[in-house]
Design a protein around this motif. Structure first.
Motif, short mmCIF file in Angstrom:
data_model
loop_
_atom_site.label_atom_id
_atom_site.label_comp_id
_atom_site.label_asym_id
_atom_site.label_seq_id
_atom_site.Cartn_x
_atom_site.Cartn_y
_atom_site.Cartn_z
N LEU A 249 0.83 -1.20 0.00
CA LEU A 249 0.00 0.00 0.00
C LEU A 249 0.87 1.26 0.00
N LYS A 250 1.92 1.26 0.80
CA LYS A 250 2.83 2.41 0.83
C LYS A 250 3.52 2.60 -0.51
N GLU A 251 4.00 1.51 -1.11
CA GLU A 251 4.71 1.60 -2.38
C GLU A 251 3.79 2.03 -3.52
N ILE A 252 2.59 1.48 -3.55
CA ILE A 252 1.63 1.86 -4.60
C ILE A 252 1.23 3.32 -4.43
N SER A 253 0.98 3.74 -3.20
CA SER A 253 0.63 5.14 -2.93
C SER A 253 1.76 6.06 -3.37
N LYS A 254 2.99 5.69 -3.02
CA LYS A 254 4.16 6.49 -3.40
C LYS A 254 4.26 6.60 -4.92
N SER A 255 4.03 5.51 -5.62
CA SER A 255 4.08 5.51 -7.08
C SER A 255 3.00 6.41 -7.68
N ILE A 256 1.80 6.33 -7.14
CA ILE A 256 0.69 7.18 -7.62
C ILE A 256 1.03 8.65 -7.40
N ILE A 257 1.53 8.98 -6.22
CA ILE A 257 1.89 10.37 -5.90
C ILE A 257 2.97 10.87 -6.85
N GLU A 258 3.99 10.06 -7.09
CA GLU A 258 5.07 10.45 -8.02
C GLU A 258 4.51 10.69 -9.42
N PHE B 247 -5.22 12.44 -10.27
CA PHE B 247 -5.33 11.23 -9.45
C PHE B 247 -6.17 10.17 -10.16
N LEU B 248 -7.34 10.56 -10.65
CA LEU B 248 -8.22 9.60 -11.31
C LEU B 248 -7.65 9.10 -12.63
N ILE B 249 -7.01 9.99 -13.39
CA ILE B 249 -6.39 9.56 -14.65
C ILE B 249 -5.29 8.55 -14.34
N ASN B 250 -4.54 8.80 -13.29
CA ASN B 250 -3.49 7.86 -12.89
C ASN B 250 -4.09 6.50 -12.55
N LEU B 251 -5.21 6.48 -11.85
CA LEU B 251 -5.87 5.20 -11.54
C LEU B 251 -6.37 4.52 -12.80
N LEU B 252 -6.92 5.30 -13.73
CA LEU B 252 -7.42 4.73 -14.98
C LEU B 252 -6.29 4.14 -15.82
N ASN B 253 -5.08 4.65 -15.65
CA ASN B 253 -3.94 4.14 -16.40
C ASN B 253 -3.37 2.85 -15.83
N ARG B 254 -3.85 2.43 -14.68
CA ARG B 254 -3.37 1.18 -14.08
C ARG B 254 -4.10 0.02 -14.75
N PRO B 255 -3.39 -1.03 -15.14
CA PRO B 255 -3.97 -2.06 -16.00
C PRO B 255 -5.11 -2.87 -15.39
N ASN B 256 -5.11 -3.11 -14.12
CA ASN B 256 -6.14 -3.99 -13.54
C ASN B 256 -7.22 -3.23 -12.78
N LEU B 257 -7.36 -1.95 -13.05
CA LEU B 257 -8.33 -1.16 -12.31
C LEU B 257 -9.26 -0.47 -13.29
N LYS B 258 -10.49 -0.94 -13.35
CA LYS B 258 -11.48 -0.35 -14.24
C LYS B 258 -12.72 -0.01 -13.41
N PHE B 259 -13.23 1.20 -13.61
CA PHE B 259 -14.45 1.62 -12.94
C PHE B 259 -15.10 2.69 -13.81
N PRO B 260 -16.43 2.81 -13.74
CA PRO B 260 -17.08 3.86 -14.53
C PRO B 260 -16.68 5.23 -13.99
N PHE B 261 -16.38 6.14 -14.87
CA PHE B 261 -15.94 7.47 -14.50
C PHE B 261 -16.88 8.46 -15.16
N ILE B 262 -17.76 9.06 -14.38
CA ILE B 262 -18.76 9.99 -14.90
C ILE B 262 -18.61 11.30 -14.15
N VAL B 263 -18.51 12.40 -14.89
CA VAL B 263 -18.30 13.69 -14.27
C VAL B 263 -19.33 14.69 -14.80
#
Length: 167
Positions: free
Chosen positions: A49-58, A107-123
């Motif tokens: 969790l720490k490493e993934i969070s650090k990667s997302i922040i970077e 933040f959300l674009i970064n999550l969408l760019n992760r290969p195993n994470l898909k969710f509907p994104f409506i704004v």
């Protein structure tokens, strides 16, 4: 009620009872191995969790100059909420709505760019508080290949410098 025991006490009692059962059944050695394995898994989860969070922040902070070219607002933490920092490293208390929205998009674009994470994104009203630069840069970030990803926008007036880039 006043006579209810706290969660820690109850967990300790459960542990003691499980240990007694394992002693009587002759499975104490196996139980200790299982406990050790569970502790390792908890440690792995914490470190991951720490490493993934650090990667997302970077990854978010690498894009700040592009999306917020006139401000230097960087993400310090994403634990429970997005916390910002100034360039000098001190915590930043406030940011404008538009600045926070851009950081949230990163933040959300970064999550969408992760290969195993898909969710509907409506704004709704996706770029109302953005200037021309913010609109086009966020749109560029969203245009990346997100195959199998649903992204929906509900907007009326803020099309300029956003929808044409998406198209």
């Amino acid at each position: 009620p006043h006579d209810t025991e706290c969660k820690k006490t109850l967990e300790k009692k459960i542990t003691d009872i499980e240990e007694e059962i394992n002693k009587r059944s002759g499975a104490l050695k196996e139980s200790k191995k299982i406990t050790k394995l569970k502790n390792w898994l908890k440690d792995i989860q914490t470190v991951s969790l720490k490493e993934i969070s650090k990667s997302i922040i970077e990854d978010i902070n690498k894009e700040v100059k592009r999306v917020l070219p006139l401000e230097e607002i960087y993400v310090e933490s994403i634990k429970n909420k997005i916390t910002l920092k100034k360039l000098d490293g001190s915590s930043r208390e406030k940011a404008s709505r538009g600045q926070m929205a851009r950081i949230a998009y990163l933040f959300l674009i970064n999550l969408l760019n992760r290969p195993n994470l898909k969710f509907p994104f409506i704004v709704d009203s996706p770029v109302t508080t953005f200037d021309r630069i913010g609109r086009s840069e966020i749109a560029r970030g969203l245009v990346k290949d997100h195959s199998g990803q649903y992204i929906g926008f509900i907007f009326d007036t803020e099309r300029e410098h956003f929808s044409e880039v998406l198209e």
